[in-house]
Write an enzyme that holds these catalytic residues in place. Structure first.
Site, mmCIF file in Angstrom:
data_model
loop_
_atom_site.group_PDB
_atom_site.id
_atom_site.type_symbol
_atom_site.label_atom_id
_atom_site.label_comp_id
_atom_site.label_asym_id
_atom_site.label_seq_id
_atom_site.Cartn_x
_atom_site.Cartn_y
_atom_site.Cartn_z
ATOM 1 N N CYS A 1 0.498 3.387 3.384
ATOM 2 C CA CYS A 1 0.914 2.911 4.707
ATOM 3 C C CYS A 1 2.233 3.575 5.137
ATOM 4 O O CYS A 1 3.061 3.921 4.291
ATOM 5 C CB CYS A 1 1.074 1.390 4.693
ATOM 6 N N GLN B 1 -9.101 13.586 0.414
ATOM 7 C CA GLN B 1 -8.311 14.479 -0.423
ATOM 8 C C GLN B 1 -8.680 15.934 -0.139
ATOM 9 O O GLN B 1 -9.739 16.216 0.423
ATOM 10 C CB GLN B 1 -8.582 14.197 -1.901
ATOM 11 N N SER C 1 -9.352 3.833 -5.093
ATOM 12 C CA SER C 1 -8.547 2.700 -5.547
ATOM 13 C C SER C 1 -7.712 2.088 -4.434
ATOM 14 O O SER C 1 -6.962 1.164 -4.656
ATOM 15 C CB SER C 1 -7.648 3.142 -6.704
ATOM 16 N N ASN D 1 -13.548 10.028 -0.925
ATOM 17 C CA ASN D 1 -14.217 8.996 -1.724
ATOM 18 C C ASN D 1 -13.978 7.689 -1.001
ATOM 19 O O ASN D 1 -12.843 7.263 -0.870
ATOM 20 C CB ASN D 1 -13.610 8.899 -3.132
ATOM 21 N N CYS E 1 0.841 -1.195 0.000
ATOM 22 C CA CYS E 1 0.000 0.000 0.000
ATOM 23 C C CYS E 1 0.879 1.250 0.000
ATOM 24 O O CYS E 1 1.714 1.425 0.889
ATOM 25 C CB CYS E 1 -0.901 -0.012 1.233
ATOM 26 N N HIS F 1 -4.008 0.408 8.123
ATOM 27 C CA HIS F 1 -4.533 0.134 6.788
ATOM 28 C C HIS F 1 -5.964 -0.407 6.839
ATOM 29 O O HIS F 1 -6.725 -0.271 5.880
ATOM 30 C CB HIS F 1 -3.613 -0.890 6.116
ATOM 31 N N HIS G 1 -8.386 7.324 3.699
ATOM 32 C CA HIS G 1 -7.817 8.615 3.298
ATOM 33 C C HIS G 1 -8.856 9.475 2.602
ATOM 34 O O HIS G 1 -9.865 8.983 2.100
ATOM 35 C CB HIS G 1 -6.624 8.412 2.365
ATOM 36 N N HIS H 1 -6.947 1.906 2.170
ATOM 37 C CA HIS H 1 -6.333 2.638 3.288
ATOM 38 C C HIS H 1 -7.135 3.922 3.524
ATOM 39 O O HIS H 1 -7.371 4.685 2.596
ATOM 40 C CB HIS H 1 -4.873 2.982 2.964
HETATM 41 O O1 LIG Z 1 -7.831 11.047 -7.085
HETATM 42 P P1 LIG Z 1 -8.258 9.624 -7.195
HETATM 43 O O2 LIG Z 1 -8.700 9.034 -5.881
HETATM 44 O O3 LIG Z 1 -7.251 8.755 -7.905
HETATM 45 O O4 LIG Z 1 -9.521 9.647 -8.165
HETATM 46 C C1 LIG Z 1 -10.869 9.648 -7.753
HETATM 47 O O5 LIG Z 1 -11.262 10.895 -7.180
HETATM 48 C C2 LIG Z 1 -11.174 12.044 -8.022
HETATM 49 C C3 LIG Z 1 -11.725 13.243 -7.267
HETATM 50 O O6 LIG Z 1 -13.067 13.067 -6.881
HETATM 51 C C4 LIG Z 1 -11.923 11.837 -9.343
HETATM 52 O O7 LIG Z 1 -11.626 12.893 -10.221
HETATM 53 C C5 LIG Z 1 -11.533 10.509 -10.010
HETATM 54 O O8 LIG Z 1 -12.373 10.278 -11.129
HETATM 55 C C6 LIG Z 1 -11.691 9.362 -9.004
HETATM 56 O O9 LIG Z 1 -11.308 8.132 -9.597
#
Ligand SMILES: O=P(O)(O)O[C@H]1O[C@H](CO)[C@@H](O)[C@H](O)[C@H]1O
Ligand SMILES: O=P(O)(O)O[C@H]1O[C@H](CO)[C@@H](O)[C@H](O)[C@H]1O
Lengths: 351, 351
Positions: B55, B171, B164, B156, B52, B116, B169, B167
């Protein structure tokens, strides 16, 4: 300080149809993908499926049987989101926070073909012309109902677009209010028309044809292009060359040209990732509220979710839901990629 | 003619935060589902995963190694959608159709915990308080940068939300423009404030607390509710009771109360379908453009996609993309269902 390079630098583009912006991050297309992959149904389907509630002669959820139809077939959605009941209510105008109004309407399902195994790109031109004539008839009849002020024709294609049956079909939701997106577009189109006495899309099309780099297909009566402000990776729009406000105004030659471009565009889509390309598509045209609506200009949107392959889609999530739509590949690049696709469906090429 | 029954009849509800409507079809919840089921990752994760890139101690895409962090850890996104470069360009104001402007900003990743295998509902209160304090610090520091006018904090969660890496997190995307959704909300909040001299959300919260039927959780400083105009089946909003325009204004007691409600809400979410409940969440608060922004009122949105089970989501497709958001279950019903969920995480209950 470096100069702005629209092909490389993060930027925002403006969508004059809805007065909103999109964030474009061209450099981000190189990002690796470790996330969810979509499941693509690759089985081949029979021409007639005894278990399909849309196939001719079969029984539907409500116990009715479909006729043995030979072209298209339209019926009222058995699980309609809208109802025809005329509901009585008092408009509580003092409400700021709890504003609700009953909505009256009709939801229909349009089977595109008796064949269970075909989709638009695999159908004959005649078959696609039949779909367009069915849309004309429905727009005309639904629009004539007194309380119906807007008719939304659309298609959800593919399991990743929430479509639960591969039998080729679309839907029509006709209703008493102008839906949110239509109201926004109506507002933008009207302001433009009042100011310029031409339609926004007429002038936009003129400028796009002059530039050329976002055009995917052009014939005598229609253009398919990736709009400058596209949100989805391979989003496109079909626009009529003539200023036509609604589908029923097309001449026979225009219906044929529309069928041709629909077929060509969806063939290119299928060829892109060698898959039955998923999308939601839909027609935006004049409301049926009795007005003339010279500000409207017939167009059809295609919103396909795939980004890099038949199993990797663009996720419109976090930032996109909370802040602004975002894309990783420029509209110009997408148009180029689509333009380069063959006009022969990949399944036929193999033969 | 029958009288309007908001629990049964199709209707539209108005969202005063963005001046848009949503179509509600309560009767449609009975619709059977034959469409796509989501894949839910049910494996249990190790406390530390050598593969990961989030991590502690592990290597990231750019070759850098994460520190052996013990609480939260923030770094610049290796595949940032925004860049910090100051780009030179001329504003071509004559453009109607090809309006584009470079956008400057910073994208960061916020690891919520060194562990994780945890998500917010499984973390300690102290751990969640740490996340909130990290958000405060980032909002403060990013907001202080001259060209940063808005800071979007979001998460997300779950593979179905395009995340993806399991873990825990979130943004932060901080940028020079007000994003589309924020501009809409800013406009609505400001009109309300200018007219009433109170914040829209202050008055909304007062009315919701009086009604009670959409409240999910309430404590001394925060309320979690299903907004009257919710779009997603189990959409919620956390609103501060006090009129606070930004996260940095919270007292220590408020930070704790915020952590408590975040934990309780996400536990209820997990318990609903006995799964690690996917969602996108994000904070809406005052822009960092130097203004006072008394019209803003701290709130956090949760947009979860699931509809009926851990594998059946709501598809926002065709009609929703082209016309208007649509939901099948009323906000009141969703609130009731969430309220009834236990405050003990289902995984602990099993022990
Ligand atoms: O930044 P990540 O986690 O790779 O990407 C994810 O979040 C982003 C922000 O919402 C989006 O634009 C991407 O389509 C999504 O796959
Ligand atoms: O009517 P269907 O095909 O069952 O349902 C599909 O299309 C509808 C209209 O876009 C959406 O509201 C549903 O979420 C989707 O699953």
């Amino acid at each position: 300080m470096k100069n702005f390079d629209i092909n490389e630098d993060p930027h925002r583009r403006y969508n004059p149809l809805i007065n909103e912006w999109v964030l474009v991050s061209p450099h981000r297309a190189k990002r690796p993908w470790q996330g969810q992959n979509e499941t693509i149904l690759t089985q081949t389907f029979p021409k007639h499926d005894a278990n399909c509630y849309l196939c001719p002669g079969n029984e539907r959820a409500n116990g009715e049987s479909n006729p043995k139809y030979e072209n298209t077939f339209v019926f009222d959605n058995d699980f309609a989101a809208l109802k025809q009941d005329d509901i009585m209510y008092e408009d509580d105008i003092k409400q700021t926070f709890f504003k609700a109004k009953p909505e009256r309407g009709i939801s229909k399902v349009v089977c595109f073909s008796p064949r269970h195994d075909l989709t638009i790109p695999e159908m004959s031109l005649e078959g696609i012309e039949n779909i367009i004539r069915t849309w004309q008839k429905e727009y005309n009849e639904l629009g004539a109902i007194k309380y119906i002020n807007y008719v939304q024709i659309f298609e959800n294609k593919g399991n990743i677009m929430g479509c639960s049956n591969p039998h080729p079909h679309g839907q029509i939701w006709a209703q008493s209010s102008l839906p949110t997106q239509i109201e926004k577009t109506q507002h933008c189109l009207k302001s433009y028309y009042d100011k310029n006495k031409t339609t926004l899309l007429q002038d936009y099309l003129r400028d796009e044809l002059k530039k050329g780099d976002r055009i995917v297909i052009e014939n005598d009566h229609f253009v398919a292009l990736v709009p400058f402000w596209a949100i989805w990776p391979y989003e496109t729009m079909i626009i009529s060359k003539r200023h036509v406000v609604k589908i029923t105004d097309f001449t026979a030659a225009e219906v044929t040209a529309y069928a041709i471009i629909l077929r060509q565009l969806t063939i290119k889509y299928d060829n892109l990732f060698k898959t039955s390309f998923p999308y939601s598509s839909g027609i935006h045209q004049a409301p049926t509220d009795g007005g003339e609506h010279p500000e409207w200009h017939f167009h059809m949107h295609f919103y396909p979710p795939l980004l890099r392959s038949s199993t990797i889609k663009k996720f419109m999530v976090g930032y996109e839901m909370l802040a602004e739509a975002q894309r990783d590949i420029t509209a110009e690049k997408s148009a180029e990629v689509l333009r380069e696709q063959s006009d022969v469906h990949y399944k036929l090429g193999k033969k």
